[in-house]
Design a protein around this motif. Sequence first.
Motif, mmCIF file in Angstrom:
data_model
loop_
_atom_site.group_PDB
_atom_site.id
_atom_site.type_symbol
_atom_site.label_atom_id
_atom_site.label_comp_id
_atom_site.label_asym_id
_atom_site.label_seq_id
_atom_site.Cartn_x
_atom_site.Cartn_y
_atom_site.Cartn_z
ATOM 1 N N THR A 283 1.540 6.523 -6.798
ATOM 2 C CA THR A 283 0.607 7.519 -7.243
ATOM 3 C C THR A 283 0.226 8.968 -7.592
ATOM 4 O OG1 THR A 283 -1.261 6.462 -6.441
ATOM 5 C CG2 THR A 283 -1.714 7.955 -6.772
ATOM 6 N N GLU A 284 1.728 9.116 -6.461
ATOM 7 C CA GLU A 284 2.101 10.754 -7.047
ATOM 8 C C GLU A 284 3.231 10.615 -7.864
ATOM 9 O OE1 GLU A 284 4.199 14.260 -3.954
ATOM 10 O OE2 GLU A 284 2.953 12.851 -2.892
ATOM 11 N N VAL B 69 0.671 -1.376 0.381
ATOM 12 C CA VAL B 69 -0.060 -0.203 0.162
ATOM 13 C C VAL B 69 0.965 1.858 -0.090
ATOM 14 C CG1 VAL B 69 -1.595 1.478 0.951
ATOM 15 C CG2 VAL B 69 -1.899 -1.978 1.377
ATOM 16 N N ARG B 70 2.398 1.316 0.611
ATOM 17 C CA ARG B 70 2.572 2.112 0.767
ATOM 18 C C ARG B 70 3.886 2.105 -0.657
ATOM 19 N NH1 ARG B 70 8.285 3.694 1.911
ATOM 20 N NH2 ARG B 70 8.865 1.152 1.459
ATOM 21 N N ARG C 70 0.429 3.887 -2.814
ATOM 22 C CA ARG C 70 0.174 5.700 -2.548
ATOM 23 C C ARG C 70 1.847 6.238 -2.690
ATOM 24 N NH1 ARG C 70 0.303 5.411 3.087
ATOM 25 N NH2 ARG C 70 -1.852 4.322 2.799
#
Length: 396
Positions: free
Chosen positions: A114-115, A107-108, A111
Motif C-alpha cells: 500500500t505504501e 496482510v503484511r 500493507r
Amino acid sequence: MSETEAITLPTLRPNPFDPPDGLAELRATAPITRLAYPDGHLGWLVTSHALVREVLADRRLSTRTELRHVPIESTSTGRPSPPGMFIGMDPPDHTRYRQLLTGEFTVRRMRMLTERIEEVTERQLDLMERQGPPADLVEAFAAPVPAVVICELLGVPDEERAGFMAEATELVRPDAPQERKVSTFLTMQARIRDLVVAKRAEPTDDMLSGLTRSDLTDEELANIGFLLLGSGLDTTANMLALGTFALLRHPGQLAVLRDEPGRVDQMVEELLRYLTIVPFLVRTALEDVELGGELVRAGETVTVSMPSANRDPGRFPDPDVLDLRRDTGGHVGFGHGVHQCLGQQLARVEMRAGYPALFRRFPSLRLAVEPEQVPLRTDMLIYGVHSLPVTWDVRG
C-alpha cells in the motif's frame, strides 16, 4: 427454446460506459437464453445477477479450458491448461495452486505494498507533470503504475522491467500480427523461466521467491508468473483509464471523489460495478444442470455476462446511474465463487491510491479530444480504452 432462436453474444455498445446493446432486454425477458458460438457450439447466455452468481458458484460447471467454447472469435486450442495456469482448472488442481498463492498475498505484504503503491503513483504523476500537457493517460499513468507494482511483487529486476512491459503490451495489441504475438509470448515465457531460475538460486523478498520454497516445478512457477504478470498489468490499467474517463464525463460524481475522501473504498467498488471491464466468463456443464428453468446438458458451455449482472435492477436500484455513494455489495466485478479474482485486493489498493492522487495533482484535468474520439477496446478480451488523451492547466 429451439436452436433457430439462438442469438450471438451482443457486443455493440451504445456508449463507452454501458454494457453492450440488447443485454438489458435479454435480462428482463430471458435471463438464460440459447447462445450460438463461433465454432458452431450451441450453449447458453446468462444475464441476470442472481443466475450469474449461481453459475459461478456451481461446482458442476467447469472452467477447464479443454471443455469450454468461447463466444467470440478465438485462437483457443481446446487443450488442457498447462501446469500452473490454474484459472483454467477445477478443484482439486485449482485448489492446490490457489492455496499456495493465497499464502503469498499476506496482510503484511499488502500493507507494505500500500505504501509502495502510493509512492509509485506519486512518482508517475511527477513524471507526467514534468512532461506537461497534453498526455495519453494510459501511457503516462494508468499502465505504468500497475506494471511497476506487479514487477516489484514478482521480483522482476529493474533492468528487466522495460522488456517485460513492452512484451506484455505487444501481446494485447489488437493490430499485432499473430506470428509476432507468438514470438513475443515465447520470449516472455523464456524471460520468466530465467527469472524463476534466478530466484531459486538467490531468493529475495518477493512472491516468486516465496513460491520457490514450495514443491512447484520450474514450469509451474514460470506459468504462474506469466499469469500473474499478464493479469496484473492489463486489468488495473484499464480500470484506472476507463474510470478516469467516466469521472471526467460525470462531474457531479468527480466532485464526490474530491470532497469525500473517506468514501474512497465505496467509490472504487461503484466504479468496478458500473464499468465491469471483464465482458464475460464461461463455464461448461460436467453433468445435466437445471438453471433458471432451463436444462443445461452435460458438455454445453454457459457464458455469463458480467456487465449485465452488475446492471441488474433487481439487485442495484437505478443501475445505469454512476453513484459513488451507492452500496455495491454483491457486485461481480471480480467474479464470484472459488475462481474469484485472486489479486482483487491488490487492484483495489492501486485504484484507491490512483484516482484521488490523479485528481488532486491535476484538478483541471479534462479530455483533450471529443468523447467520441476516445478509442474503445471493444476488440479486446478486457474492455477499456486504447488511449485517453487528456490535458490540464499548468500551474505557474
